[in-house]
Each structure stands twice: as C-alpha cells, then as structure tokens.
Design an enzyme around this catalytic site. Structure first.
Site, mmCIF file in Angstrom:
data_model
loop_
_atom_site.group_PDB
_atom_site.id
_atom_site.type_symbol
_atom_site.label_atom_id
_atom_site.label_comp_id
_atom_site.label_asym_id
_atom_site.label_seq_id
_atom_site.Cartn_x
_atom_site.Cartn_y
_atom_site.Cartn_z
ATOM 1 N N MET A 1 3.462 3.953 5.321
ATOM 2 C CA MET A 1 2.771 4.864 6.237
ATOM 3 C C MET A 1 1.555 5.475 5.535
ATOM 4 S SD MET A 1 4.874 4.393 8.700
ATOM 5 C CE MET A 1 3.905 5.321 9.864
ATOM 6 N N CYS B 1 6.686 8.845 -3.618
ATOM 7 C CA CYS B 1 6.206 7.891 -2.616
ATOM 8 C C CYS B 1 5.600 6.686 -3.341
ATOM 9 C CB CYS B 1 5.157 8.555 -1.723
ATOM 10 S SG CYS B 1 4.382 7.382 -0.602
ATOM 11 N N GLY C 1 19.808 4.651 2.255
ATOM 12 C CA GLY C 1 20.692 3.676 2.908
ATOM 13 C C GLY C 1 22.002 4.217 3.449
#
Lengths: 254, 300
Positions: B70, B126, B240
């Site tokens: 993103m 990130c 997850g």
C-alpha cells in the site's frame, strides 16, 4: 482469486466504449466486479458486464488506464482478481425496474439478462447509449433517455424512471450510473416509497475488503457493496456529498 | 474465568486487537471494527504529511495469504484528528505512526496523545516504504533513540512494532527494552514479491510488498518466542491469526494480547467474536483461568 485471462472477443459499444470478452470459470453474480491490470497501467476495478462462463468487462476510454485497456485485442492477456463484492439481490417475486446510466449500464447488464426486467438506459446523447441492442434481446420494455433528446425520452434517466414507476407496479429499482444520477434516483425512491439497490463507486486499492480506502461512512464499497440497499444508502452521510482521495482525505463532490 | 488481559499497564477487556492497516483509515470504519468484539484497534500508520501511497496494483491474493504494498497511504496527522475523534467514540484506539527520524516520531506521538489515543504504536517495520519502517527498524541503535525520545515525550504507552526481516531481532528487542518501551508488537509482514509469468514482470507497482496471512503465522510465533526469551517487555503477537488455535500459539509463545489483520478480510469482522468465544471454551477445557496463565507457557 487471481488469474490470467485471454481476450476472445472485442465489441465496440460506442465511439469510446469497448467490451472485452474472456472465458473465466470463476462463479460471479450480477453486480460483482474484478480488478484488472496489464503492464503500463494502474490496476482498476471493472464491473462485469457478463457473468456467465464467458465474462466481459466494458471499458469507456476516459483516462490513461482505460485507454491502455482499449489497446488490447483478441488473444491479449489481462491479469484479473476477483470476483469481488456483493451484487444485486435478485428475487423472482419482486417486480423490478432496472436503470443504467452511461457506462454504468454495463454493470446492470447481467441483472437485465437474469431478470428480463423492464429497463431504462440513459445517456447524454444518442451516440452515448450503449448495449441497448443486447438488452433488447432480453427485456420486453426497454426505454431510452438522452439528456439532449437526440434519442428516446428527452431528459435524464431519473425523470423517466419517475414517470414509469408512478403507476406503482414496481417493487424495486436496480441501478448503476454516475453518483449524481444515483443520488436523485435514491431520493425519488424514498419519496415514492419504492425500494432500490444501487451500485456505488469509490477509489479502490485492495478491492478485497482489507485496506478500507473505499469506505463510505463505515461501509466498504468493495466488500460490503458495491450494491447497497436503499436503507443502507439512506444512512450514509458521504453519499452524493463527499469521497475520499487516495490519501484518505475527504473531498467534496462537485 | 476471563479473557481480559493486560499489555503492561494497559488493560484490555478482550485480547484481540485490529492490526494496523486493516479498515482503519477512517474514524467510522475504526468504530465499526471496535463494535465487532475487538479489545482495541490500531490505526493505519499516520505520518506528518498526506501520502497517497503506492500506485495500484498494491495488493494481491497468494497461496496462504496476501501480498500488499500500500505504501503507507494516510491523510497526514493534522487531518487525522477528526478521524480519531470518531474512532475513540467506539473504544480504545492505538495510534500507529511512522517517521524517518526520532523527532518526527515525537511530533506524531504527541498529536496522537492529544487526539485521545490509548497508546502509540511505532511502525518500525513496514517492508515497502523507502526511508521508513523496516529500513530504520533493523538498526538497533536508531530504534533505541526513537523509542527513548517518544517515551520521554508522551505519557501514554509506547509500543514498537518490529519486523521479522532481520537476523537482529533480539538486538532490536533489547533496544526497545533499554529505551523503556511499553510493549513490542511482532510481526509486521514478510518482505515479498509476486511475478506475473505471462508478462514477465513483478505484479506490484512497488515490485516488493509484504506477505501476510496464514503463511506467516509460524514465523510470527517463532519471532514472539525469540523475543520473550530475550526480553521482559510485554508482547503483542500478530501475523496470520484467524482462529483461537492461532491466537493461543502466540499467547503461549509469550504474547499478552494479539492482533488480527488479513483474517478480517477472509473471515469478516465477526472473527473477533468467534475467537473470543472459542478461546474461552479452550481455557475452560484446559484449566486456564486467565490469559495471563497462558502467556509464555511454551517456554516452561
């Protein structure tokens, strides 16, 4: 969920709009969309204009990405993801009126085929009317409106919808088109006590309900929509008023 | 028996938290997530200036999860004030922030505190933004400097979200502890790439992205286990998680709470409610009366 498809047919719907057909076995329902990409463009959401095993997208060349898609021909590949979103809730026991405005007509084509319902196709002028030839094969009553009166009803699709629905014979209106059209259509439906399902649009990134960038109020257009009910839309403060840009900033609609 | 938990001094009625980046760019959307059974929600990472993020394609499904780049889209900290106002009406909101320097983090953290954030989460992880996130989060000395600076400037808890894309995880965790960080959040996405064979090109516009979803869970559990072995700082596990069994693994590896991201997309917002219920059933069956009783048991 992500796939490569090969274009098997291209049809010219108008001077600036083409449909690209491809075989894709993934199950899709009327009103759902895919994300489409080829190198040299940004990936963009595209409504499915056919939802059988042969599927299609219908592209109006309005920017660099849609113009890139227009360069494609039979045998070319597109990387697609989807199908995404919640489509139209089609029920046999409800008398339906379908309204397509401009290229938004493509998004209601699968619903037209499935229901055979009375249909209004609206456009700016006669040469902007698309897919009326296909619609006419499936529906008994097909009405055209043009803003300039060059074909059919002289006026916009909402005015024509009000006229046709005034008899009270319809239970629900299904529509896709520019937000300004949908805004007035929604208001008309509320005033007339008529139910409606409208396919909305916002800037999308993931398309899959993850990133939250396409929200209208707290609803994700990509996942909770793109088709929303009359009451869901009534609760949206953003509808017809504002959208979010790619940074997430609020932008007033013109 | 109860599923409330504490991350350091911060008490949460429910142990699941909405991870940063998931349906959390706007106030209304965060409030909706909070009403779905999450104990708190982390905002999208917010920077000083508005950022459109990377161009599409920014996301794709892969076997075992998602790959995204993103590129930290956000409206900037000033405009985010209004979103925070709407968000905190729904519950506890952790403000995620990203910067390139300690002073940028300090400015952003101060604003988040002013806006009513329950805590700040420093994005040091990130994997797809140049000059930010993981590019600074693998430098233990810089991490220590940033966490110390933020710690001395705000009074709300300071969480550091770390990247697994390093062999220095233990050193970075120690840096957070030395700097007085209130919690470590692990893991962020794994640096990843998707190539479209038919076109012979990377799919994402940024080429690289971050892998999330079930495929990264065992990496995350291992990372949390390693961090717990190295430091005493409370840990928030993420990566997850989609059911109670995944959540329990993180808790037993050493996490006091957990975050969920990708599974909100695959299972819907009801994922928190179902994990809360199933976790309670498991705890009842196996004689754990609190989450705390389960934290780190795999080390014993």
């Amino acid at each position: 969920m992500s796939d490569f498809i090969k274009i098997i047919n291209v049809s010219e719907e108008s001077y600036d709009t083409k449909s690209f057909e491809f075989r894709w076995d993934e199950k899709a329902s009327p009103g759902q969309f895919i994300m489409a990409w080829v190198p040299g463009m940004e990936e963009i959401p595209m409504s499915l204009s056919r939802t059988n095993r042969i599927k299609s997208i219908t592209v109006k060349a309005i920017g660099p990405d849609t113009r890139r898609l227009h360069e494609l021909g039979i045998g070319d590949s597109i990387r697609i993801r989807g199908p995404y979103g919640k489509g139209f809730d089609i029920r046999k026991d409800r008398k339906t009126l379908i309204v397509g405005g401009g290229v938004g007509t493509a998004a209601v084509m699968p619903a037209i085929k499935e229901t055979g319902a009375d249909t209004i196709i609206g456009a700016r002028a006669s040469n902007d009317v698309i897919m009326d030839d296909i619609a006419s094969k499936y529906v008994k009553n097909l009405w055209i409106s043009t803003d300039d009166g060059s074909r059919g009803f002289h006026g916009n699709a909402v005015q024509l919808m009000k006229e046709k629905a005034s008899s009270g014979e319809y239970d629900v209106v299904m529509a896709c088109g520019p937000e300004i059209m949908l805004y007035h259509l929604h208001r008309a439906c509320v005033d007339m006590g008529l139910d409606c399902q409208l396919s909305l649009e916002r800037h999308m990134k993931c398309g899959a309900g993850v990133c939250g960038c396409c929200v209208m109020d707290d609803q994700r257009v990509c996942r909770d929509g793109p088709v929303f009910t009359r009451d869901q839309i009534s609760a949206m403060k953003d509808f017809g008023v504002s959208k979010r840009d790619e940074c997430g900033r609020i932008v007033r609609l013109g | 028996m109860t599923i409330d938990t504490c991350v350091g001094s911060l008490k949460l009625e429910r142990p699941g938290i909405v991870a940063s980046g998931i349906m959390d760019e706007t106030g209304a959307s965060i409030a909706r997530m909070l009403s779905s059974g999450a104990g708190a929600a982390v905002t999208k990472s917010i920077g000083l200036q508005p950022n459109p993020g990377h161009r599409n394609p920014t996301f794709t499904e892969v076997k075992g999860g998602f790959v995204n780049a993103m590129g930290l889209p956000n409206p900037g900290i000033d405009l985010f004030k209004e979103e925070m106002g709407a968000a905190i009406a729904g519950g506890k909101v952790v403000g995620s922030i990203y910067g390139a320097t300690a002073s940028e983090f300090v400015t952003l953290a101060g604003k988040m505190e002013e806006y009513g954030a329950t805590a700040v989460e420093l994005n040091l992880s990130c994997p797809h933004a140049k000059g930010y996130g993981a590019e600074i989060g693998v430098d233990a000395a810089l991490v220590k400097k940033i966490v110390s600076a933020v710690k001395s400037s705000v009074s709300i808890p300071v969480w550091a979200k770390l990247t697994p894309n390093t062999h220095m995880l233990k050193e970075v965790a120690l840096a957070v502890q030395d700097a007085g960080g209130d919690a470590i959040v692990a893991i962020n996405t794994l640096k990843a790439m998707v190539i479209s064979p038919e076109f012979g090109k990377p799919f994402l516009s940024n080429k690289f992205g971050g892998l999330s979803g079930p495929a990264v869970r065992s990496v995350g559990v291992r990372a949390v286990y390693d961090i717990r072995a190295a430091v005493d700082v409370p840990i928030v596990g993420v990566g997850g998680i989609s059911d109670w069994r995944d959540a329990a693994q993180y808790i037993m590896a050493g996490a006091s709470a957990f975050q969920i991201g990708s599974a909100i997309a695959t299972k819907g917002v009801k994922v928190f409610d179902s994990i809360n219920k199933d976790l309670e059933d498991f705890m009842r069956d196996f004689g754990y009366s609190t989450i705390k009783d389960m934290v780190g048991v795999a080390h014993e």
